[in-house]
Design a protein around this motif. Structure first.
Motif, short mmCIF file in Angstrom:
data_model
loop_
_atom_site.label_atom_id
_atom_site.label_comp_id
_atom_site.label_asym_id
_atom_site.label_seq_id
_atom_site.Cartn_x
_atom_site.Cartn_y
_atom_site.Cartn_z
N HIS A 152 36.92 49.07 42.50
CA HIS A 152 38.33 49.09 42.10
C HIS A 152 39.02 47.78 42.47
O HIS A 152 39.76 47.20 41.66
N LYS A 153 38.76 47.29 43.68
CA LYS A 153 39.48 46.11 44.15
C LYS A 153 39.02 44.83 43.46
O LYS A 153 39.84 43.96 43.15
N PHE A 154 37.72 44.72 43.20
CA PHE A 154 37.24 43.54 42.48
C PHE A 154 37.64 43.62 41.00
O PHE A 154 37.99 42.61 40.39
N PHE A 155 37.58 44.82 40.45
CA PHE A 155 37.92 45.02 39.03
C PHE A 155 39.36 44.62 38.74
O PHE A 155 39.66 43.99 37.71
N ARG A 156 40.29 44.96 39.64
CA ARG A 156 41.70 44.67 39.37
C ARG A 156 42.00 43.18 39.45
O ARG A 156 43.09 42.75 39.04
N MET A 157 41.08 42.39 39.98
CA MET A 157 41.23 40.93 39.97
C MET A 157 40.63 40.32 38.71
O MET A 157 40.61 39.10 38.55
N GLY A 158 40.09 41.15 37.84
CA GLY A 158 39.47 40.65 36.62
C GLY A 158 37.99 40.37 36.75
O GLY A 158 37.39 39.79 35.85
N CYS A 159 37.39 40.80 37.86
CA CYS A 159 35.95 40.59 38.08
C CYS A 159 35.18 41.79 37.52
O CYS A 159 35.63 42.93 37.62
N HIS A 160 34.02 41.53 36.95
CA HIS A 160 33.19 42.58 36.36
C HIS A 160 32.42 43.28 37.48
O HIS A 160 31.42 42.76 37.99
N ALA A 161 32.90 44.46 37.90
CA ALA A 161 32.28 45.19 39.01
C ALA A 161 32.01 46.63 38.59
O ALA A 161 32.82 47.26 37.90
N LEU A 162 30.86 47.14 39.03
CA LEU A 162 30.45 48.51 38.72
C LEU A 162 29.94 49.18 39.99
O LEU A 162 29.20 48.56 40.76
N ALA A 163 30.31 50.43 40.20
CA ALA A 163 29.84 51.18 41.37
C ALA A 163 28.86 52.26 40.91
O ALA A 163 29.08 52.93 39.89
N THR A 268 47.65 36.17 38.80
CA THR A 268 48.20 36.44 37.47
C THR A 268 47.65 37.74 36.90
O THR A 268 48.38 38.55 36.33
N THR A 269 46.34 37.95 37.07
CA THR A 269 45.71 39.18 36.57
C THR A 269 46.28 40.40 37.25
O THR A 269 46.62 41.40 36.59
N MET A 270 46.40 40.36 38.58
CA MET A 270 46.90 41.51 39.32
C MET A 270 48.37 41.77 39.01
O MET A 270 48.81 42.93 38.96
N ALA A 271 49.15 40.72 38.80
CA ALA A 271 50.56 40.89 38.45
C ALA A 271 50.71 41.57 37.10
O ALA A 271 51.57 42.44 36.90
#
Length: 284
Positions: A152-163, A268-271
């Motif tokens: 969730h935290k990496f994804f909201r920064m625009g990073c491609h993350a999967l759990a 910018t992504t998180m905003a």
């Protein structure tokens, strides 16, 4: 690891007499420092030579050096001693034990300061994201929830993350990784067969493997980058909680370090996400 944590870790492997001395230290570490060997032996119910043997078994030259190291451990900035929650604990006692155990674990981690391991892991993640790679976060049991938090935290920064929490999904994900991908495994014990199998497959496929887990565990030895997450939680008492808090804290440190490196791009992504989420709320 301070003296008290080391005693807890090695206590079961000591002789019965040495265990009695160890229990005395854990029960009253401040008092232990001030008592002569004869009084220590009497309180532990052992002989004076047994007290000295206990100190030497732990690697100290004798009682004097042990007391010096114990005193140093008491002033390392870890003001709380881990105490197991008992069946009869209620009210204030329960609150104090649970909170103190969490504080003790986090302060111990802070004092150990695995700064280089965290920096190296963060740099590996940044390379992964810069190359358009994916971060696969693996965890089972309680660690699965930490893995989802990391996603969730990496994804909201625009990073491609999967759990991935399911063993079969972990194997499939590990089989499909690419050389630009990273695999971050979160495990309390570091001994889960599914996680070890998935990491082996991921390394064979060329992904960079990392783990947040206990030092000396099979998982710690199997990955390319290890962040030590050591604590004194007693598994047989109640559902693990301290380990989860420690793992969440380490994830937060990694996310913060990566966000700092990404700079305005992440902000910018998180905003934008925050603005869009606010628009989904009911008006007050």
């Amino acid at each position: 690891m301070n003296v008290l944590d080391r005693i807890r870790k090695e206590l079961k492997g000591l002789s019965s007499a040495e265990q009695a001395v160890g229990q005395l230290v854990l029960k009253d570490p401040a008092g232990f420092q001030t008592m002569p060997v004869s009084e220590l032996a009497r309180r532990a119910g052992v002989s004076s030579p047994s007290v000295v043997r206990f100190c030497r078994t732990l690697g100290y030259s004798g009682l004097s050096e042990f007391k010096l190291r114990l005193a140093a451990s008491m002033t390392e900035g870890v003001p709380f001693v881990h105490q197991a929650v008992q069946q009869g604990d209620t009210g204030t006692t329960l609150i104090h034990k649970v909170v103190d155990n969490a504080l003790h674990t986090l302060m111990s981690f802070k004092n150990a300061a695995p700064a280089q391991a965290i920096e190296d892991t963060a740099q590996a993640l940044l390379r992964c994201f810069a190359q358009g790679g994916r971060l696969h976060v693996l965890g089972v049991g309680n660690s699965a929830f930490v893995a989802q938090d990391a996603q969730h935290k990496f994804f909201r920064m625009g990073c491609h993350a999967l759990a991935h929490a399911d063993g079969h999904m972990q194997i499939m994900a590990a089989s499909l990784v690419k050389g630009s991908d990273c695999v971050l495994t979160i495990s309390n014990s570091g001994r889960s067969k599914d996680l070890l199998d998935a990491n082996r497959l991921a390394r064979q496929a060329g992904a960079f493997t990392m783990a947040i887990t206990a030092s000396g565990s099979p998982l710690a030895q199997a990955v390319q980058m290890h962040i030590p997450a050591d604590h004194t939680e007693l598994y047989e008492q109640y559902s693990p909680m301290v380990s989860r808090l420690l793992h969440l804290c380490i994830v937060d440190i990694l996310v913060t370090r990566v966000a700092m490196a990404l700079g305005s791009e992440a902000q910018t992504t998180m905003a934008r996400l925050k603005k869009n989420l606010i628009n989904t709320r009911y008006a007050k």
